[in-house]
Design an enzyme around this catalytic site. Structure first.
Site: not given
Lengths: 312, 312
Positions: A87, A260, A263
């Site tokens: 991601s 967070d 990330h």
């Protein structure tokens, strides 16, 4: 730059101007702030009625030029940089993202393709890599590839067995991918391994709690995976960007690099780009600007400038 | 999302969670601000010594899996959106740029390729288009193409004859490009013409003066070219985004949409993206997410999920 006036400055000034033009600097527009007086908008102009006389309605004469261009000019080969990861790669074109920054820096030189797969670990990445880069077509072979996994592999087995990959397998998977790339025509000199960033446990724990589970990663464990990634890079003779170490260097506060806890934040994106760019730059430094700088296009016969030898 | 814990919430909560996950929303990370207490960084952990046992040094067993994957899985076809234009396209991957926003929105669905050529007009664009999109390969045929010229064509002939293109030729050139695309297998339903934005003359004049020349464009003239572009779109039956009109609608102050009177500011990029997205979305709405969402990967036999039918 869209363009300026026709009248050239004096020769000396022209040299200076050319040196400072976007051609040398990546062709960026001038974004400096303007005097307040200029920020007052003029009243919108009413649009004049268009006066279009495009020639014969069925097929304009220009189509002939298109056909000539198609037959006379070579197809442009547009090199590619591939960003392969989880991601943190998939999200790399968000505002200020490191992928978008790379694409901007490399505009007119190569494409930067996002092959980020949110949630994936190296076991899955290893399976899909041959579907993303095929062997046998040297033209399609990327000029640079980033391999950026570990944030999922390093999840704790007890808390997240689906994504967790044992440390030794993580290293073996990375090696497999580097070796596969070599067999597919992407030598190690074009590969950059990136370690996972450090984990800011307090923030990530909040995310986990919001999803009804317990903290499922530990920074110290992520560090083991980062070390393994660096070791693989050394063993394989490829570049590595050790984000885990760099972001914690000199005991700096790395929390601002993360959005967070896991990330990247805008600042983290900037940090990654600033360290990745020198590694990518040396792999793409020989790439030409694709198609000529607009001032170099021959005005009377633009085809002479634009139907080149295939590259530029 | 990199990933969460293994323990699933209750079925009802799971449904809610899935609906709110990045899968449905473009898989964005959670960027909400965290409590101040969490922003205090933990002390950086010393990295533990890696414990890597990657198997045989020469060729790990994983390579077999890679070969199997290569033979068993189909190569992924990654669709493409092409952005063809001048500097306003070339600069579209700068921070907050409309091209980067498109690429982010379409991640895991298609690539967004920048084919912006700073300073180019439609006469030159028409010549190079066949070098960028070749006929005969339907797989390479883009799912959407933006054609975004006019800011240079509309330069005043007397002040900027190199870039200036007469209005009728501008319209003919645009038509030629749309027709060429159709013959190259890109139907008009995939094409979006974009008109040049309005010109903020006071600011652009400053840029011109800095380069030792006079104001070389007029907003009213740009408006004629925007009108011609819209007319071509209507004649050819393709979509148009009339930026010139939209940015001046209801006599709004359009100065904030421009950085130097001609190129887009961050706000202008956002404006363009917000109006372009609905037009692009309808062209790509049927594209699947490429490769499965990570929670759907079969844990015991991931190959079953990942070596699919070629598309996803």
């Amino acid at each position: 730059m869209v363009g300026w006036c026709q009248r050239s400055p004096a020769r000396g000034a022209l040299g200076k101007w050319r040196a400072a033009t976007p051609r040398a600097t990546g062709e960026r527009p001038l974004l400096r702030r303007l005097p307040a007086a200029l920020r007052a908008a003029p009243p919108p102009a009413a649009r004049p009625a268009p006066d279009i006389r495009p020639g014969p309605a069925s097929r304009p004469a220009g189509n002939m030029a298109l056909r000539e261009a198609a037959s006379g000019g070579c197809s442009l080969h547009w090199p590619r940089v591939l960003l392969f990861g989880d991601s943190i790669t998939q999200f790399s074109f968000q505002q200020g993202g490191w992928g978008a920054s790379l694409a901007d820096r490399l505009v007119r030189k190569c494409d930067v393709l996002n092959r980020g797969f949110s949630g994936y670990n190296t076991r899955w990445a290893k399976i899909i890599l041959p579907r993303i880069i095929r062997k046998g077509n040297s033209l399609d072979s990327p000029v640079a590839v980033t391999i950026f996994f570990g944030a999922n592999d390093s999840a704790l087995k007890d808390e997240n067995p689906k994504q967790h990959i044992p440390l030794a397998e993580y290293a073996a998977n990375l090696k497999s991918m580097v070796w596969y790339l070599q067999r597919a025509g992407v030598p190690g000199s074009r590969v950059v391994l990136i370690t996972p960033p450090p984990l800011w446990e307090a923030a990530w724990e909040q995310e986990c709690l919001l999803q009804g589970c317990r903290l499922n990663r530990l920074n110290s464990v992520v560090g083991e995976y980062a070390g393994a990634c660096s070791q693989v890079a050394q063993d394989c003779g490829v570049d590595v960007l050790d984000l885990w170490t760099l972001m914690q260097k000199d005991t700096q506060d790395f929390s601002s690099y993360l959005s967070d806890g896991l990330h990247l934040s805008p600042k983290g994106n900037e940090f990654l780009f600033s360290h990745l760019w020198p590694l990518i730059e040396k792999k793409v430094s020989s790439l030409p600007l694709l198609l000529p700088y607009w001032r170099d296009v021959a005005e009377a016969k633009p085809e002479l400038s634009l139907l080149g030898d295939g590259d530029h």
